[in-house]
Design an enzyme around this catalytic site. Structure first.
Site, PDB file in Angstrom:
ATOM      1  N   HIS A 257       0.856  -1.190   0.000  1.00  0.00           N
ATOM      2  CA  HIS A 257       0.000   0.000   0.000  1.00  0.00           C
ATOM      3  C   HIS A 257       0.886   1.233   0.000  1.00  0.00           C
ATOM      4  O   HIS A 257       1.956   1.251   0.630  1.00  0.00           O
ATOM      5  CB  HIS A 257      -0.889   0.001   1.252  1.00  0.00           C
ATOM      6  CG  HIS A 257      -1.436   1.363   1.608  1.00  0.00           C
ATOM      7  ND1 HIS A 257      -0.902   2.145   2.607  1.00  0.00           N
ATOM      8  CD2 HIS A 257      -2.465   2.081   1.079  1.00  0.00           C
ATOM      9  CE1 HIS A 257      -1.583   3.277   2.693  1.00  0.00           C
ATOM     10  NE2 HIS A 257      -2.527   3.264   1.782  1.00  0.00           N
TER      11      HIS A 257
ATOM     12  N   HIS B  91      -7.873  -4.458  18.079  1.00  0.00           N
ATOM     13  CA  HIS B  91      -8.744  -5.566  18.486  1.00  0.00           C
ATOM     14  C   HIS B  91      -8.107  -6.930  18.238  1.00  0.00           C
ATOM     15  O   HIS B  91      -8.601  -7.943  18.730  1.00  0.00           O
ATOM     16  CB  HIS B  91     -10.094  -5.476  17.768  1.00  0.00           C
ATOM     17  CG  HIS B  91     -10.013  -5.567  16.276  1.00  0.00           C
ATOM     18  ND1 HIS B  91      -9.577  -4.525  15.491  1.00  0.00           N
ATOM     19  CD2 HIS B  91     -10.298  -6.581  15.417  1.00  0.00           C
ATOM     20  CE1 HIS B  91      -9.602  -4.888  14.218  1.00  0.00           C
ATOM     21  NE2 HIS B  91     -10.038  -6.134  14.148  1.00  0.00           N
TER      22      HIS B  91
ATOM     23  N   GLY C 192     -16.988  10.774  -1.368  1.00  0.00           N
ATOM     24  CA  GLY C 192     -16.109  10.341  -2.445  1.00  0.00           C
ATOM     25  C   GLY C 192     -16.714   9.187  -3.234  1.00  0.00           C
ATOM     26  O   GLY C 192     -17.763   8.634  -2.881  1.00  0.00           O
ATOM     27  N   ARG C 193     -16.053   8.815  -4.313  1.00  0.00           N
ATOM     28  CA  ARG C 193     -16.553   7.736  -5.163  1.00  0.00           C
ATOM     29  C   ARG C 193     -16.322   6.394  -4.466  1.00  0.00           C
ATOM     30  O   ARG C 193     -15.189   5.959  -4.262  1.00  0.00           O
ATOM     31  CB  ARG C 193     -15.831   7.760  -6.508  1.00  0.00           C
ATOM     32  CG  ARG C 193     -16.359   6.730  -7.505  1.00  0.00           C
ATOM     33  CD  ARG C 193     -15.686   6.919  -8.851  1.00  0.00           C
ATOM     34  NE  ARG C 193     -16.235   6.030  -9.859  1.00  0.00           N
ATOM     35  CZ  ARG C 193     -15.575   4.975 -10.363  1.00  0.00           C
ATOM     36  NH1 ARG C 193     -14.353   4.689  -9.923  1.00  0.00           N
ATOM     37  NH2 ARG C 193     -16.116   4.219 -11.289  1.00  0.00           N
TER      38      ARG C 193
ATOM     39  N   ASN D 239       0.478   5.795  -0.326  1.00  0.00           N
ATOM     40  CA  ASN D 239      -0.413   6.943  -0.423  1.00  0.00           C
ATOM     41  C   ASN D 239       0.401   8.203  -0.229  1.00  0.00           C
ATOM     42  O   ASN D 239       1.255   8.264   0.667  1.00  0.00           O
ATOM     43  CB  ASN D 239      -1.516   6.852   0.636  1.00  0.00           C
ATOM     44  CG  ASN D 239      -2.379   8.101   0.699  1.00  0.00           C
ATOM     45  OD1 ASN D 239      -2.103   9.010   1.471  1.00  0.00           O
ATOM     46  ND2 ASN D 239      -3.411   8.136  -0.106  1.00  0.00           N
ATOM     47  N   VAL D 240       0.187   9.192  -1.078  1.00  0.00           N
ATOM     48  CA  VAL D 240       0.762  10.520  -0.876  1.00  0.00           C
ATOM     49  C   VAL D 240      -0.342  11.541  -1.157  1.00  0.00           C
ATOM     50  O   VAL D 240      -1.106  11.380  -2.109  1.00  0.00           O
ATOM     51  CB  VAL D 240       1.998  10.782  -1.770  1.00  0.00           C
ATOM     52  CG1 VAL D 240       3.228  10.101  -1.199  1.00  0.00           C
ATOM     53  CG2 VAL D 240       1.772  10.322  -3.203  1.00  0.00           C
ATOM     54  N   ARG D 241      -0.438  12.561  -0.348  1.00  0.00           N
ATOM     55  CA  ARG D 241      -1.590  13.443  -0.431  1.00  0.00           C
ATOM     56  C   ARG D 241      -1.261  14.853   0.081  1.00  0.00           C
ATOM     57  O   ARG D 241      -0.302  15.060   0.822  1.00  0.00           O
ATOM     58  CB  ARG D 241      -2.749  12.866   0.383  1.00  0.00           C
ATOM     59  CG  ARG D 241      -2.414  12.643   1.844  1.00  0.00           C
ATOM     60  CD  ARG D 241      -3.488  11.847   2.576  1.00  0.00           C
ATOM     61  NE  ARG D 241      -3.116  11.644   3.978  1.00  0.00           N
ATOM     62  CZ  ARG D 241      -2.406  10.620   4.427  1.00  0.00           C
ATOM     63  NH1 ARG D 241      -1.955   9.707   3.582  1.00  0.00           N
ATOM     64  NH2 ARG D 241      -2.115  10.511   5.712  1.00  0.00           N
TER      65      ARG D 241
ATOM     66  N   HIS E  97      12.667  -1.682   4.142  1.00  0.00           N
ATOM     67  CA  HIS E  97      13.009  -0.626   5.103  1.00  0.00           C
ATOM     68  C   HIS E  97      14.280   0.122   4.718  1.00  0.00           C
ATOM     69  O   HIS E  97      14.413   1.314   5.035  1.00  0.00           O
ATOM     70  CB  HIS E  97      13.094  -1.203   6.517  1.00  0.00           C
ATOM     71  CG  HIS E  97      11.754  -1.355   7.165  1.00  0.00           C
ATOM     72  ND1 HIS E  97      11.150  -0.346   7.877  1.00  0.00           N
ATOM     73  CD2 HIS E  97      10.870  -2.388   7.152  1.00  0.00           C
ATOM     74  CE1 HIS E  97       9.969  -0.747   8.305  1.00  0.00           C
ATOM     75  NE2 HIS E  97       9.770  -1.988   7.880  1.00  0.00           N
TER      76      HIS E  97
END
Length: 320
Positions: free
Chosen positions: A119, A192, A276-277, A121-123, A158
């Site tokens: 995974h 959990h 969002g979609r 993600n950049v935002r 890493h």
């Protein structure tokens, strides 16, 4: 994680969201091309979409490739006049501001259980109000979720994450790898289940320090290093033979991925709450998954090795 961002720091340099959007769209294309090459036969199908409240995006999904069972690489740019209550509850300074949010998010689910799920993600986020300085920040990272892990693969992952952070330190001169590796360990954690989702990597959010260019450069470094971290693992493991037992364990462990994304993942929750979609938001979920009641691995098995040695925070580079 900073609890607020003062207006003075935000005005040190004018944020350029158009430059961010342009770079993110190019990143999406580069990642898709590299993953298609690694797969060998699959191709990403693109869907462009518009959001009623403002903005839109382009979703690219590869299904049933030779190596990738399913992969999604999404670009989005969404705007709105106000944020949902969940977004402003802990950030009251955002109330009453319009916002723009843009990013690339991807999840890759290989067919072979010896290739980890990955995974990234950049935002970028900016909230504005007339008469006030904009409030903005960057976020993102990448993390790895193996099923039958190899220590050398985790160490490679890493090492590349550390390389992405070279030359970057925070306002207290703490290097970003140390800081954001720990944040990934804490964030990608299923409370959990009392276990990490995988072996971590990097996670950062609310990054607004030194200058816009400093923060933008770090986000670009993280995005640029994802392929260097993941593609060599695909190439090394994609021809490894596997049996139905190993495939079955992979599907069982994918259930943890679903649990995390639907219960804890900030991007999933933000996307759903801001209209969002849905198809693009939930493309991160694996195409096949299993749950079992109260299952545990056989002691001394390869499956037990994952639980005992990999699903807990660890200094993966200590012995290198």
């Amino acid at each position: 994680m900073s609890s607020s961002i003062d207006d003075k720091k935000s005005t040190d340099i004018e944020p350029d969201i158009e430059a961010v959007k342009s770079w993110l769209m190019a990143l999406q294309s580069r990642i898709c091309l590299a993953l298609e090459k690694a797969d060998g036969s699959g191709h990403f199908r693109e869907d462009q979409w518009l959001r009623d409240e403002g903005g839109g995006g382009r979703s690219r999904v590869l299904v049933a490739g030779d190596v990738l069972e399913q992969g999604g690489v999404n670009f989005s740019y969404v705007t709105g006049d106000s944020l949902p209550a969940s977004a402003t509850a802990h950030r009251p300074e955002l109330a009453g501001r319009s916002f723009q949010a843009t990013g690339v998010s991807l999840v890759i689910h290989p067919h072979n259980p010896f290739i980890p799920t990955s995974h990234a993600n950049v935002r970028f986020f900016i909230a504005e109000k007339e008469g006030s300085a904009p409030i903005w920040w960057f976020g993102g990272g990448f993390d790895l979720t193996p099923y039958y892990p190899f220590l050398e693969d985790v160490q490679h992952w890493h090492q590349v994450a550390k390389k992405a952070c070279e030359s970057f330190v925070d306002d207290k001169d703490i290097d970003y790898y140390t800081k954001y590796k720990k944040w990934a360990d804490d964030y990608f954690y299923l409370k959990h289940r009392n276990e990490t989702r995988g072996v971590g990597g990097l996670f950062f959010d609310d990054l607004n320090e030194k200058s816009f260019e400093h923060c933008f450069s770090f986000m670009k470094s993280v995005g640029d290093h994802y392929l260097d971290a993941y593609v060599p693992i695909i190439e090394k493991r994609k021809n490894t033979p596997f049996d139905e037992k190993q495939r079955d364990f992979q599907l069982y462990r994918r259930g943890r991925y679903v649990e995390f994304n639907l219960v804890y993942d900030r991007g999933t929750i933000f996307g759903l709450q801001t209209g969002g979609r849905t198809e693009s938001i939930l493309m991160s979920l694996p195409p096949l998954v299993k749950w079992r009641y109260n299952w545990s691995p056989e002691p001394g098995s390869p499956e037990a090795d994952l639980y005992e040695n990999y699903l807990k925070p660890r200094d993966w580079l200590k012995d290198l």
